[in-house]
Design a protein around this motif. Structure first.
Motif, mmCIF file in Angstrom:
data_model
loop_
_atom_site.group_PDB
_atom_site.id
_atom_site.type_symbol
_atom_site.label_atom_id
_atom_site.label_comp_id
_atom_site.label_asym_id
_atom_site.label_seq_id
_atom_site.Cartn_x
_atom_site.Cartn_y
_atom_site.Cartn_z
ATOM 1 N N ILE A 141 -0.051 -29.822 10.610
ATOM 2 C CA ILE A 141 -0.143 -31.066 9.859
ATOM 3 C C ILE A 141 -1.507 -31.105 9.165
ATOM 4 N N ASN A 142 -1.585 -31.923 8.130
ATOM 5 C CA ASN A 142 -2.844 -32.134 7.396
ATOM 6 C C ASN A 142 -3.435 -30.839 6.837
ATOM 7 N N GLU A 143 -2.544 -29.960 6.375
ATOM 8 C CA GLU A 143 -2.997 -28.763 5.662
ATOM 9 C C GLU A 143 -3.831 -29.210 4.478
ATOM 10 N N LYS A 144 -4.924 -28.491 4.231
ATOM 11 C CA LYS A 144 -5.788 -28.869 3.107
ATOM 12 C C LYS A 144 -6.450 -27.638 2.507
ATOM 13 N N LEU A 145 -6.982 -27.823 1.330
ATOM 14 C CA LEU A 145 -7.864 -26.824 0.724
ATOM 15 C C LEU A 145 -9.049 -27.629 0.193
ATOM 16 N N ASP A 146 -10.258 -27.180 0.506
ATOM 17 C CA ASP A 146 -11.422 -27.903 -0.011
ATOM 18 C C ASP A 146 -11.531 -27.681 -1.523
ATOM 19 N N LYS A 147 -11.838 -28.765 -2.232
ATOM 20 C CA LYS A 147 -11.940 -28.689 -3.693
ATOM 21 C C LYS A 147 -12.955 -27.596 -4.073
ATOM 22 N N LYS A 148 -14.018 -27.508 -3.313
ATOM 23 C CA LYS A 148 -15.039 -26.497 -3.587
ATOM 24 C C LYS A 148 -14.456 -25.089 -3.505
ATOM 25 N N ASN A 149 -13.634 -24.884 -2.477
ATOM 26 C CA ASN A 149 -13.040 -23.555 -2.334
ATOM 27 C C ASN A 149 -12.000 -23.277 -3.416
ATOM 28 N N TYR A 150 -11.348 -24.334 -3.868
ATOM 29 C CA TYR A 150 -10.353 -24.155 -4.924
ATOM 30 C C TYR A 150 -11.056 -23.773 -6.231
ATOM 31 N N GLU A 179 0.815 -1.207 0.000
ATOM 32 C CA GLU A 179 0.000 0.000 0.000
ATOM 33 C C GLU A 179 0.852 1.263 0.000
ATOM 34 N N GLU A 180 1.848 1.264 0.886
ATOM 35 C CA GLU A 180 2.664 2.473 1.026
ATOM 36 C C GLU A 180 3.486 2.761 -0.227
ATOM 37 N N GLU A 181 4.023 1.710 -0.835
ATOM 38 C CA GLU A 181 4.926 1.932 -1.963
ATOM 39 C C GLU A 181 4.187 2.171 -3.279
ATOM 40 N N THR A 182 3.052 1.483 -3.474
ATOM 41 C CA THR A 182 2.309 1.732 -4.729
ATOM 42 C C THR A 182 1.352 2.907 -4.554
ATOM 43 N N GLY A 183 0.963 3.178 -3.319
ATOM 44 C CA GLY A 183 -0.020 4.230 -3.073
ATOM 45 C C GLY A 183 -1.427 3.814 -3.491
ATOM 46 N N LYS A 184 -1.640 2.528 -3.728
ATOM 47 C CA LYS A 184 -2.944 2.050 -4.209
ATOM 48 C C LYS A 184 -3.656 1.217 -3.136
ATOM 49 N N ASN A 185 -4.951 1.034 -3.372
ATOM 50 C CA ASN A 185 -5.754 0.228 -2.452
ATOM 51 C C ASN A 185 -5.323 -1.242 -2.521
ATOM 52 N N VAL A 186 -5.230 -1.862 -1.349
ATOM 53 C CA VAL A 186 -4.867 -3.283 -1.282
ATOM 54 C C VAL A 186 -6.049 -4.058 -0.709
ATOM 55 N N LEU A 187 -6.382 -5.153 -1.371
ATOM 56 C CA LEU A 187 -7.503 -6.004 -0.967
ATOM 57 C C LEU A 187 -6.964 -7.378 -0.601
ATOM 58 N N LEU A 188 -7.418 -7.923 0.535
ATOM 59 C CA LEU A 188 -7.097 -9.315 0.863
ATOM 60 C C LEU A 188 -8.329 -10.152 0.531
ATOM 61 N N LEU A 189 -8.154 -11.090 -0.398
ATOM 62 C CA LEU A 189 -9.279 -11.867 -0.931
ATOM 63 C C LEU A 189 -8.989 -13.353 -0.729
ATOM 64 N N PRO A 190 -9.420 -13.898 0.397
ATOM 65 C CA PRO A 190 -9.028 -15.280 0.710
ATOM 66 C C PRO A 190 -9.766 -16.336 -0.108
ATOM 67 N N MET A 191 -9.122 -17.474 -0.253
ATOM 68 C CA MET A 191 -9.691 -18.613 -0.975
ATOM 69 C C MET A 191 -10.152 -19.705 -0.007
ATOM 70 N N GLY A 192 -9.339 -20.010 1.008
ATOM 71 C CA GLY A 192 -9.626 -21.141 1.898
ATOM 72 C C GLY A 192 -10.417 -20.748 3.140
ATOM 73 N N THR A 193 -10.693 -21.744 3.977
ATOM 74 C CA THR A 193 -11.507 -21.510 5.169
ATOM 75 C C THR A 193 -10.684 -21.621 6.451
ATOM 76 N N SER A 194 -11.349 -21.353 7.561
ATOM 77 C CA SER A 194 -10.684 -21.363 8.864
ATOM 78 C C SER A 194 -10.213 -22.749 9.288
ATOM 79 N N THR A 195 -10.665 -23.777 8.593
ATOM 80 C CA THR A 195 -10.293 -25.143 9.002
ATOM 81 C C THR A 195 -9.148 -25.724 8.161
ATOM 82 N N ASP A 196 -8.472 -24.874 7.377
ATOM 83 C CA ASP A 196 -7.475 -25.404 6.440
ATOM 84 C C ASP A 196 -6.151 -25.826 7.077
#
Lengths: 430, 430
Positions: B401-410, B379-396
């Motif tokens: 151990i056992n990191e995962k991404l649900d196929k639906k979320n992918y 944000e500071e260096e580009t001077g532009k708006n920054v958006l955080l747009l997550p893909m996965g859920t709180s249970t990932d």
């Protein structure tokens, strides 16, 4: 070392048996305790002497100026070597006394019983059981006990030691979350165990060394006039204490009060916290379960069970006042009783006379702040007076690099042990 | 992994260059940062997307149910594997978007600039310098920034993230004696550093999470009505929070207040003490020098220098009141600023519309309690708006151990990224 010592003693005509305390872990035999006897004349007093033939680890790589397992004597007469003062020098002192008597054709005026162990530096494992078993067996003839395994208060004046503080060690456990948490994600929303724990720990003692636990001082024996005078005559200056500390961060700059605070009043130290972040640098953790450690040095006439009762009541009271939803418990990890001997007993009077004869000066009557649990065991199991009669000085650096014993202290100290046996043979039991 | 990613991107027609940030230590080259571009049409908006191709360490011996470096999909559609959600899945999402457009013969409605690094799990070493250098160079056309490297608040409702707390980490050093002391020998006669330190630590925060440092709350932005309403609509129940904590040891059982405490109010955590005894069991030490660690999570509009000034003044005031002869200092270890974006910006409005299109629901507008320092740098260096747009859920379970991404979320998440690019291409800048 056990075999060497046994052989030396047998060469001198002592009878020695090994007592094997058992295994430290499966397949690892504990070193034997030597049960020795020299002389068996029912007309003589019988003195039980204790020492240990094991030493702290040492390696020249630790920073020793000389090879730690070769005795090296410098031009000042300092005998450097691991075990020189702790406790091989004093043990050899007893052997020298026997040998010297034989060489001048003089009969030893007492019967000697000996207990030399090889696990002192590792908690004297197995020794307590042996003493409990043999106090009324092998050691049943004991009239008094003498242990030479501590040090002068300074470097110039010999001392006799008649007291040790006890130690009751506690832990306070505060637990909340199921696991450590990230302080960014959870900070502000959870009741943090560290906050509760530090709040409790600060209520135990102030930074002037005063215990803040209700009722604790009611148990401390009042200071008598005789005792106060005893402290006044002890050769101890506050500068010496600053030097030992490496700072002047003391609770009082009065030397005699300093000794009393170390020897005859209780103290409470906060040792640390298990479960919290303890490394260098920064970690943003909310510890889920923290265990605060502290201990109280106890003195006459504190009852250990009463101390634990007061500590428990105090912590529970403070915990309640915190109105927390964390779980707080307090428990005793271990305790060991203080020890105090009568310094007017014939055993001490004999040692004082011997000191005057050998060193030309009345010894200081000292206590120590730390505990030597086996001292109390000897007293309780034999029921006899126990005397601590040190050989080395405060500068000997036991447990550290460059451990030494001054040649003067070794020779005079040997004479002192011998002289003590003569005085103790004759001193009236009043 | 860098070479694989570069090759995949080039196959899709993107231009990619390596930027080498230098050596981590002599002889050990840091992995390259990929500077990518896809499309160069001055009539289109240019969106800078960030992700990382490195992952946390993993080994099946840590307790994984499947080989961590082989993607394994179970019957519930959970795609297990290290990096599946953090952050290879989201990075591949961007590549899928490009590929899908090509396969259906659709032109991408924006120019894409890419920044994919390989040191995110190790403090993004070298990235800040690259951004500072290239914000007005390689990335000069950036109109808005999108980062997909965080998670939904729960498992059912997507979110857009517009704020992060900062972190100012401090240490208080209390030193007295020249070396650690035996509590038996010295206890009662010296001013113990641990006593002073715990006394200071308890004055920083109470167990309800309230900071006790004078003036600190004057810096916190007041809660607006709009903001309060935003929290009311967020899909979050206190039971979910209890589950994450593994306990019910919370400062409040109000779910919305809990979120505010984690996201928009400051917090202070006591992390631990360096130099004190921290192991299991009992050690009778008086630590000579102890270093208490704590950090403050900062929020708008706290000024970092002012926070440090208030902390320093507070600690010095308390230290003085202790009337101690120990030496007490307080210092900042590191600080990082909070970040807040305008959730009404066209970048966020576009992402909200895309979410409604793909998931059929308005996204929650969330903040996070932890810091992702690189967000602020973008944000500071580009001077532009920054958006955080997550893909996965709180249970990932990223980092675990056992990191995962649900196929639906992918799949839906990939659609979301693509849809976002269409909405962001057209959203009026008002």
């Amino acid at each position: 070392m056990a075999a060497f010592l046994k052989s030396e003693l047998e060469t001198l005509g002592a009878s020695v048996e090994y007592y094997y305390p058992g295994e430290q872990e499966p397949g690892l035999e504990l070193p034997p305790i030597l049960l020795g006897r020299y002389g068996n004349d029912p007309a003589k007093r019988t003195i039980l002497v204790y020492g240990h033939y094991d030493v702290q680890p040492a390696s020249i790589g630790d920073g020793w100026g000389t090879e730690p397992f070769e005795l090296t004597v410098d031009e000042k007469g300092r005998m450097f070597g691991r075990g020189s003062t702790d406790d091989k020098g004093p043990v050899l002192g007893w052997l020298n006394v026997i040998e010297a008597h034989q060489k001048v054709g003089l009969e030893l005026p007492v019967n000697l019983l000996m207990c030399f162990e090889g696990m002192e530096e590792s908690g004297s494992e197995g020794l307590e059981d042996l003493i409990k078993k043999e106090a009324k067996g092998f050691y049943k003839d004991t009239d008094a006990v003498c242990i030479s395994d501590n040090y002068w208060l300074g470097t110039t004046k010999p001392c006799l030691t008649y007291g040790l503080r006890g130690c009751s060690y506690y832990q306070i456990t505060v637990s909340g979350p199921g696991q450590d948490l990230h302080s960014g994600v959870y900070g502000g929303a959870v009741t943090e165990p560290m906050t509760d724990l530090t709040n409790i720990m600060t209520t135990l003692v102030d930074n002037k060394g005063k215990l803040l636990i209700d009722g604790i001082y009611d148990q401390v024996a009042p200071l008598t006039e005789e005792e106060r005078e005893r402290y006044q005559s002890i050769d101890f200056g506050i500068e010496t204490f600053y030097e030992a500390l490496g700072s002047e961060t003391v609770c009082t700059d009065d030397a005699q009060e300093t000794l009393m605070r170390r020897w005859r009043f209780p103290s409470l130290s906060l040792h640390g916290i298990e479960g919290a972040y303890s490394s260098a640098g920064a970690k943003t953790v909310i510890p889920a379960k923290v265990i605060g450690k502290f201990s109280i040095r106890t003195v006459p006439n504190m009852e250990l069970s009463k101390v634990t009762e007061l500590v428990t009541a105090h912590v529970n009271k403070v915990a309640k006042s915190l109105n927390t939803n964390n779980t707080i418990t307090v428990g005793l990890i271990h305790d060991g009783k203080w020890w105090i001997a009568d310094p007017n007993h014939w055993n001490f009077r004999a040692a004082a006379k011997a000191t005057e004869q050998v060193w030309g000066v009345k010894p200081d009557l000292t206590r120590e702040g730390g505990s030597i649990p086996i001292t109390l065991t000897f007293e309780e199991e034999t029921g006899k007076n126990v005397l601590l009669l040190p050989m080395g000085t405060s500068t000997d650096q036991p447990h550290s690099i460059n451990e030494k014993l001054d040649k003067k202290n070794y020779i005079q100290g040997t004479k002192l042990l011998g002289s003590y046996l003569h005085f103790v043979a004759e001193e009236k039991a009043e």
